[in-house]
Design an enzyme around this catalytic site. Structure first.
Site, short mmCIF file in Angstrom:
data_model
loop_
_atom_site.label_atom_id
_atom_site.label_comp_id
_atom_site.label_asym_id
_atom_site.label_seq_id
_atom_site.Cartn_x
_atom_site.Cartn_y
_atom_site.Cartn_z
CD GLU A 187 1.38 -17.97 25.49
OE1 GLU A 187 2.48 -17.68 25.00
OE2 GLU A 187 0.42 -17.18 25.56
CE1 TYR A 244 6.50 -19.90 23.52
CE2 TYR A 244 6.02 -18.26 25.21
CZ TYR A 244 5.60 -19.09 24.19
OH TYR A 244 4.27 -19.13 23.84
CG HIS A 281 -3.07 -13.06 24.33
ND1 HIS A 281 -2.87 -14.34 24.82
CD2 HIS A 281 -1.95 -12.75 23.64
CE1 HIS A 281 -1.68 -14.77 24.43
NE2 HIS A 281 -1.10 -13.83 23.71
NE ARG A 297 -3.46 -18.81 28.56
CZ ARG A 297 -2.55 -18.07 27.91
NH1 ARG A 297 -1.93 -18.54 26.84
NH2 ARG A 297 -2.26 -16.86 28.32
CD GLU A 333 3.59 -13.80 27.28
OE1 GLU A 333 3.92 -12.93 26.46
OE2 GLU A 333 3.93 -14.98 27.19
CG ASN A 372 2.51 -17.71 28.95
OD1 ASN A 372 1.82 -18.61 29.45
ND2 ASN A 372 2.00 -16.70 28.29
C1 PNW Z 1 4.09 -14.91 23.91
N1 PNW Z 1 9.69 -11.78 24.78
O1 PNW Z 1 4.73 -13.77 23.43
C2 PNW Z 1 2.61 -14.65 23.67
O2 PNW Z 1 1.77 -14.87 24.78
C3 PNW Z 1 2.06 -15.29 22.45
O3 PNW Z 1 0.95 -14.57 21.99
C4 PNW Z 1 3.17 -15.42 21.43
O4 PNW Z 1 2.69 -15.83 20.18
C5 PNW Z 1 4.18 -16.38 22.00
O5 PNW Z 1 4.63 -16.00 23.28
C6 PNW Z 1 5.40 -16.60 21.13
O6 PNW Z 1 6.12 -15.42 20.97
C7 PNW Z 1 5.99 -13.35 23.81
O7 PNW Z 1 10.23 -10.95 24.02
C8 PNW Z 1 6.59 -12.42 22.98
O8 PNW Z 1 10.28 -12.15 25.86
C9 PNW Z 1 7.81 -11.91 23.30
C10 PNW Z 1 8.44 -12.32 24.47
C11 PNW Z 1 7.85 -13.25 25.31
C12 PNW Z 1 6.61 -13.77 24.97
#
Ligand code: PNW
Length: 499
Positions: free
Chosen positions: A391, A302, A126, A83, A171, A300
């Site tokens: 992601e 995290y 992106h 991707r 995102e 995505n």
């Molecule tokens: C994502 N938040 O970014 C992006 O899709 C990627 O490009 C990035 O490198 C990756 O996650 C890691 O950060 C985010 O503040 C950045 O919630 C910030 C947030 C979420 C996703």
């Protein structure tokens, strides 16, 4: 809570897609080559204090010149899919006419991937809007949505004979609220009205592009990728905390899910966004376009979030609870665990003492199970839309040995292991999850954090551009090859050979 797939070997369904993800601005470099012009991230990186260390994307991972080696690396990791995103400023510099030399790069990359038996998954946006379009108003301007659809069709015309999976946006929460309200990401604006208009026009751009691609290419897999969380009340017995969690869910998740998958903004979201002009930007006909049927929803994930109606008693280093999420330039870049939203009143983020990554983000794998299960039940299942985790991954403070090897088996590998088990739990619970992409293939330009944060399953040595597969990458390569997450006790401290 312990999950059913906590430690033993876990086999994924046949055909499950195993991939890794990157984004153009984060890896390509060559920002002034072959006709590419500035994007908002090139310009933002020149603002003093905007990016940690004064880092920029001029070289990044030099992927523009090293893509052949990088594809060989992906092959050595047995990836079934890759991707990546195309750079709008390369494909249509300044948002203007198509640039054959820019398109030729993606042409070569796609051919290289196909020759290596790796499916190309293209993301069209992106976050690297051509600066000329920002100068003309950026995403808060409706016109940008139409320019995006034109650019999407240029990319599709060049690559659509070989690329079968088309993702419009990555995102939109980040490219609207974090960028136009939080000011943490390019273009660094801090206006709630701009953030709301940007969100709607991003969704409109998605709808226009999705409909146009579908029309010329009925068998394409068309989708959108959103960053989502699970929002839990700090005290489930306190109605005010429950309401705060619902508001965070509304402004982070449902603002972007409902228009696409249910045809309208939710009533509570409309109410929260009305003071910031949502009704002024939504026109008749927009929502039918935005809810053009999609085939795949990219998720995505995290971290989860723990939300209360009142601020935490003790503000710790990782959870910065801020009333409005607006950037304070004296202290950039900042961590937004208090998510910047247009209507943040009464939403406060609390830490729970869970382990954290180097981003300060709490590690909460079971949240991914709940998220995927909920999406399947409330959004994608009824619509027959497939789910992909597009992601998931973690930054840690890697230590490389003299050969550049990073033994991240205690943190990044464990993070991936736990989240893959969480995905399998969701599949076992009936969610139609068909693939997983590790973020990221390589250490790369981590936006406002520059090169200081490393998410790669492969190390990038920026001085030499040498790539070295980390322990997590070796492990993930095995998972991709076998379709099985191995018994966790067999992994800890074990010798993990590359094949
Ligand atoms: C994502 N938040 O970014 C992006 O899709 C990627 O490009 C990035 O490198 C990756 O996650 C890691 O950060 C985010 O503040 C950045 O919630 C910030 C947030 C979420 C996703």
């Amino acid at each position: 809570a312990p999950t059913s797939n906590a430690t033993g070997a876990v086999a994924f369904p046949p055909g499950f897609v195993w991939g890794a993800a990157t984004a153009a601005f984060q890896i390509e470099g060559a920002t002034a080559e072959d006709g590419r012009t500035d994007s908002i991230w090139d310009v933002f990186a020149r603002v003093p204090g905007a990016v940690a260390g004064g880092d920029d994307g001029a070289v990044a991972c030099d992927h523009y010149h090293r893509y052949r080696d990088d594809v060989a690396l992906m092959r050595s990791l047995h990836l079934g899919a890759y991707r990546f995103s195309t750079s709008w400023a390369r494909v249509r510099p300044d948002g203007g006419a198509p640039n054959p030399r820019g398109l030729a790069f993606y042409d070569r990359l796609v051919d290289e991937l196909l020759a290596a038996d790796i499916l190309p998954w293209v993301t069209l946006y992106h976050w690297d809007l051509p600066q000329a379009l920002e100068d003309a108003g950026g995403w808060p301007a409706r016109e940008t949505a139409y320019r995006f659809a034109d650019y999407a069709m240029t990319a599709h015309e060049a690559l659509g004979d070989r690329v079968r999976v088309w993702t419009t946006l990555n995102e939109p929460w980040c490219s609207s609220f974090l960028s136009y309200i939080g000011g943490e990401h390019a273009p660094g604006r801090t206006s709630r009205r701009d953030g709301v208009a940007a969100a709607h026009h991003l969704l409109l751009g998605h709808g226009l592009a999705a409909a146009a691609i579908r029309e010329v290419d009925p068998t394409a897999v068309v989708g959108l990728t959103v960053n989502l969380t699970v929002a839990d009340p700090v005290d489930p017995a306190n109605p005010a905390d429950v309401a705060a969690a619902a508001k965070h869910d509304g402004l982070f998740n449902r603002t972007f899910l409902d228009p696409v998958l249910r045809g309208d903004y939710p009533a509570d979201v409309r109410e929260w966004l009305a003071p910031y002009g949502l009704d002024d930007v939504v026109r008749d006909g927009d929502l039918p376009l935005i809810s053009t049927p999609i085939d795949a929803l990219g998720v995505n994930y995290y971290n989860g979030s723990s939300v209360a109606a009142t601020p935490p008693a003790v503000v710790d280093a990782g959870v910065t609870d801020r009333p409005d999420g607006v950037r304070d330039d004296a202290d950039a870049p900042r961590r937004h665990t208090q998510a910047p939203t247009p209507s943040p009143e009464g939403v406060h983020h609390h830490g729970r003492g869970l382990p954290r990554t180097a981003m300060g983000w709490e590690v909460q794998p079971e949240g991914l199970t709940r998220l995927l299960t909920r999406l399947h039940r409330d959004y994608t299942g009824p619509a027959g839309v497939a789910l992909y985790v597009t992601e998931n991954g973690a930054a840690y403070d890697d230590v490389a040995d003299d050969d550049g090897f990073v033994d991240d088996s205690g943190d990044r590998l464990a993070y991936l292991d736990a989240h893959l088990r969480a995905v399998k739990d969701a599949i076992d619970a009936g969610a139609d999850v068909r693939g997983y992409f590790a973020w990221s293939l390589l250490d790369n330009f981590e936006w406002a954090h520059g090169y200081s944060k490393r998410f790669g399953i492969v190390r990038t040595d920026y001085a030499t551009q040498r790539r070295t597969v980390k322990a997590s990458g070796r492990w993930y390569g095995q998972v991709a090859r076998t379709g099985v997450v191995p018994d966790a006790s067999a992994v800890a401290g074990a010798d993990q050979s590359a094949d």
